[in-house]
Design an enzyme around this catalytic site. Structure first.
Site: not given
Lengths: 642, 380
Positions: A326-327
């Site tokens: 993810g981020s």
């Protein structure tokens, strides 16, 4: 004989017959003398050897297994002596009858019987097999008084393995278990058979497995004179056993407890590394299990409970489960941009809230976009559009080429067995991964989701933690390790496991500083700010959310489906910001937004590590309340719209 | 006997007069072996060996004092009593180790088959004496029947070893009485061919399902383990294997007194009884074994000389058969422990532990002394 004979003739015949008898006797005695000569002179050497073989037995002396201690000397695995009741099957006529008779003296329950049967199948007939372990003194006394009734049954004092902290850190420490046929094959392959003569336990997982050679020690041997019953009657010579070495870990068991407690009953993993050395400070995988269950042979009921649980407590998520980052991938992407020169720190884009590629719109999570976004802001607010564009500019080969040296997609080499590789996607990877030609092709759109840590990306928590450690220590990639010293118990000599830098990455300090500054601001004003409110130190961090694509392969469990559909929550963090002593990655399965469940765990762990106390981090109830409030800082990475 | 005045010296001379110094000297050597070996094999039995030896020497002395005629007059009652006791054993005997051999007569247990070892030759010698000058085929048939009854009774106990020894004792009397070679040779040939067949076809015969009809299972096993002791190294073959290891490892000079590892670590079975020779061979080596062999040979020589010079038919037959009994015991025992004969449970004469056997054997020595003395008396 019917004819008449004179007494003289009779006497003469008698004397001839005595002579015949005498000759027969002489011949027979000659035969005996020849036999004695054959046995005692001709074949003397052979029989001499046979007699020596008969009388000399080699009895292995099992070494004491090394202990495992945490960085402060707290015992994590140790031995204690206890009595076991053991049966040598070859010396017992009727096993069932014997066990029934024994059960009148000591408690033998159905579980003991089942375990005995199982061990019996795995052992050789002349080896003693425990029917009961850990007898109390009264039971020992009762048996000893009636020993004469039980030939082939004996009480043995044995050392048992004990894990005093139970479930805590069980995925790191691992456990030992009885040597089974597969272990025996492995021992034979290693050419270690002699050293395991007499040992009946071996490391099965965790450090107990990976440091088996150091922990086990060297088996000694006693040359004894044995009688025909196989009992030793006299010791002729003795080579003592060398105890196994103790292991001193880099792990802090108190920190580990804080970490595990912080998860509550949520599933997930945490890896905390000292970025200066690669030493692992805590490595948690939740849920966990009690290693003590395995030592004497786990019961079928316990095994089924652990193995069939949908939460997979035996799975070491920290090193074996790979999740899309993810981020949390964004700081690494930003570094790639600066290093490759695709972006400068000050270069800004206008974010309209989406990125168009080949006729598709890749959405930002903030409707309308973040406005003007430079590198610093892209990390602090976790702007997807910035990274869609960047990924497109870098190209998949550019991304993979930069990420591979950081350790993404390859094993870190941590000294706990069972590590997974994860997936660093690239066209080459896709070609080898898929069979059909249309699946093997790399699409440009796939590069764009890789840019924000989704798509084919899949990394283990230890990879992420180690990559973070690398960017906060100036670019040194260490092989993470849990063991700091191997201590020779006889000499007390402490052999240090040296920090092992695998490589030094050529990343400019200015670029590192830019990314780290943005990560510090994440915790000040960005997505991690809520979790780090009021922290008396400065810490860098980054939230992340990994999408759960499908429930395929997972059992349908009523009431949990909705929870299991939720995204995985990530948080990576390090502290103190200017001279980091801890770098960690936290993953909470189905935890939703990274800021919501993973970040508070990171806060508690860093608090304990830096401040030496459990400070109350923002209460979990708070974070849950925020869920409904739609926290402005919460991020939600958009799925590439088709 | 007219001397009235009490004189200890005269009493002593009278007491030792019946003792044949050569036989006694050889007996002393053999009993010496017994004590030396027992000290190593089973020291706790030394005291009871001392008692046994005392009783046996007393029995020997008593037999030596009696005239051969008096001894022979006991033949019929002894034989009859022995047969009755054997029947009693078969009906009410005590069973031990799968065989019924003992009879409890209240104060002690006796083994009537042991009585027959002496009663049998006595009986046959007495019988042939009665028929002297008329010994024809009929007499040999009667003698054979007298022999067959107790042998059969012992065989059903079952006790193969003792029945063979009793049969041998009786056979020796018949042999010395002049049984035609025409009858002996065919029987001997059948025996040799039979043994040859067992050795040659041992593998097939020793298969588990094969029933040997005449012999019991345990007897079949004894023969089969002899043929291949390694077949069953921890079971029935154990005795022979361990015993040959003990003998072979002794070498020429032996491992030294009480230094035998096979003996002292309990690898040797029955080491104070049937396998005591292995203790000797292990601890005193080939030298000790040959000295023992020589002692037995001298004993036999003395026995044969006494037999050849005996004054009557009965004493000749008796002396000859007793001497051959000593030979049979010695040869069968040493043959079995060294692995050339099957394990049949025959003790090493005068040395193996066992009161009844020692008394019986010393009675035999006493009888030889009595016969020897009767010759000297007859001459003078």
């Amino acid at each position: 004989m019917t004819e008449f004979r004179t007494p003289e003739e009779e006497l003469g015949r008698f004397r001839r017959r005595v002579l015949v008898a005498g000759i027969v006797a002489l011949v027979c005695f000659g035969l005996l003398a020849a036999r004695f000569y054959y046995l005692q002179v001709v074949r003397h050497e052979y029989f001499h050897t046979r007699a020596e073989d008969n009388r000399i037995g080699l009895v292995p002396i099992v070494p004491t297994r090394g202990a495992i201690l945490d960085r402060n000397g707290v015992t994590l695995a140790r031995n204690f002596a206890a009595y076991t009741l053991e049966i040598t099957p070859s010396q017992v006529a009727d096993l069932d009858e014997t066990i029934d008779a024994l059960s009148e003296i000591v408690t033998i329950d159905a579980r003991d019987r089942r375990r005995f049967r199982k061990l019996l199948e795995e052992s050789r007939n002349f080896e003693s097999v425990p029917i009961r372990t850990r007898l109390d003194d009264a039971e020992v006394a009762r048996f000893v008084a009636r020993r004469y009734r039980f030939p082939g049954v004996e009480v043995q004092a044995r050392l048992f393995r004990d894990y005093p902290h139970g479930e805590v850190a069980s995925h790191v420490i691992g456990y030992i278990g009885r040597i089974n046929l597969r272990d025996q094959d492995r021992i034979e392959e290693r050419g270690d058979t002699a050293n395991y003569r007499g040992s009946d336990h071996i490391g099965k997982s965790g450090l107990e497995l990976s440091y088996e050679a150091q922990l086990h020690g060297v088996t000694g041997v006693e040359q004894v004179e044995v009688n025909a019953g196989g009992r030793a009657v006299r010791v002729m010579s003795r080579t003592p056993a060398t105890s196994g070495s103790d292991l001193e870990l880099t792990l802090d068991i108190e920190l580990q407890k804080v970490a595990e407690a912080a998860f509550g009953d949520r599933r997930g993993a945490l890896v905390a590394i000292d970025p200066r050395t690669g030493g692992v400070l805590a490595l948690a995988s939740k849920p966990t299990f009690d290693p003590n269950l395995f030592v004497d042979g786990i019961s079928t009921a316990d095994w089924n409970e652990l193995n069939d649980s949908p939460d997979h407590p035996l799975l070491n998520r920290a090193i074996f489960s790979a999740y899309p980052p993810g981020s949390t991938f964004k700081p690494f992407m930003a570094l790639a941009a600066l290093t490759t020169g695709k972006r400068t720190a000050n270069q800004a884009i206008a974010d309209p809230g989406y990125f168009s590629f080949a006729g598709h719109r890749f959405m930002d999570d903030k409707v309308g976009g973040h406005g003007t976004v430079d590198l610093h802001k892209s990390i602090v607010v976790s702007c997807n559009t910035y990274y869609y564009q960047l990924a497109n500019d870098l190209g998949i080969e550019g991304i993979a080429g930069f990420m591979a040296p950081l350790g993404f997609g390859s094993r870190t080499g941590i000294d706990i067995p069972g590590e997974a590789e994860g997936v660093l996607p690239s066209p080459a990877w896709k070609r080898s991964r898929f069979k059909k030609p249309e699946q093997q092709r790399w699409y440009g759109g796939e590069t764009i989701s890789v840019g924000i840590g989704q798509g084919y990306n899949a990394y283990t928590p230890v990879q992420l933690a180690n990559a973070l450690a690398t960017i906060v220590n100036g670019g040194k990639v260490f092989r993470p390790h849990v063991v700091r010293h191997v201590i020779d118990t006889a000499s007390g000599e402490r052999r240090a496991i040296q920090p092992e830098p695998i490589r030094q990455l050529a990343i400019k300090p200015a670029h590192l500083a830019a990314v780290r500054q943005a990560m510090v601001d994440v915790n000040k004003s960005g997505t991690g700010a809520r979790a780090f409110t009021g922290a008396p130190y400065s810490a860098g961090g980054k939230t992340g959310t990994a999408q759960v694509y499908s429930l395929k392969g997972s059992k349908y469990v009523a009431g949990r489906v909705t929870e299991r559909l939720r995204d995985h929550s990530w948080f990576i963090a390090y502290a103190p910001a200017d001279n980091p002593t801890i770098a960690l990655a936290v993953l909470v399965e189905n935890g939703g937004f990274g800021a919501q469940s993973a970040a508070p765990i990171a806060r508690q762990v860093i608090d304990y590590h830096l401040l030496g106390a459990r400070l109350d981090a923002p209460a979990r109830e708070d974070a849950e309340a925020a869920d409904t409030e739609a926290d402005p800082h919460a991020e939600h990475d958009a799925e590439p719209s088709p | 006997m007219t001397e009235q005045r009490f004189s200890p010296l005269r009493l002593l001379v009278a007491a030792i007069r019946p003792i044949d110094p050569i036989l006694f000297g050889l007996l002393a050597v053999l009993l010496g072996y017994a004590f030396v070996l027992m000290h190593s094999a089973s020291p706790e039995r030394i005291a009871s060996l001392l008692v046994n030896a005392g009783v046996a020497l007393a029995a020997m002395w008593l037999a030596a004092r009696l005239s051969p005629q008096r001894l022979l007059s006991l033949a019929l009652p002894l034989y009859a009593a022995g047969v009755l006791l054997l029947i009693a054993v078969d009906l009410f005997g005590e069973t031990s180790k799968g065989a019924t051999r003992w009879l409890d007569i209240g104060i002690t247990r006796i083994q009537p088959s042991e009585i027959m070892k002496i009663a049998m030759p006595l009986m046959l010698a007495w019988y042939f004496q009665q028929r002297e000058g008329h010994i024809r085929l009929r007499e040999f048939v009667v003698a054979g029947a007298l022999l067959a009854v107790p042998v059969a009774l012992i065989l059903v106990q079952p006790d193969l070893g003792t029945s063979l020894l009793v049969a041998a004792a009786g056979f020796y009397v018949i042999f010395f009485a002049g049984l035609s070679w025409k009858l002996i040779v065919p029987v001997a040939l059948v025996g040799i061919v039979g043994i040859g067949a067992i050795v040659g076809f041992g593998d097939q015969l020793c298969q588990p399902g094969v029933d040997w009809q005449v012999l019991r299972d345990y007897q079949k096993h004894r023969v089969c383990t002899l043929l291949d002791p390694t077949q069953d190294p921890l079971g029935r073959g154990f005795h022979i294997i361990q015993s040959t290891i003990a003998i072979g490892s002794g070498g020429v000079l032996g491992k030294g007194w009480t230094e035998g590892t096979q003996t002292h670590l309990a690898f040797l079975p029955e080491r104070h009884t049937d396998f005591i020779f292995s203790v000797l061979a292990e601890e005193f080596g080939l030298l000790g074994a040959l000295v023992l062999l020589a002692s037995y040979l001298l004993l036999l020589l003395r026995g044969f000389v006494i037999a050849a010079q005996a004054p009557s038919l009965a004493t000749r037959l008796l002396a000859g058969s007793i001497t051959m009994i000593f030979f049979t015991y010695a040869f069968v025992n040493m043959g079995m422990v060294s692995g050339i004969l099957p394990v049949v449970g025959v003790p090493l004469p005068f040395i193996s532990y066992g009161g009844t056997a020692l008394v019986t054997l010393c009675l035999g020595i006493g009888i030889l002394m009595s016969i020897q003395r009767s010759r000297t008396l007859a001459k003078s």
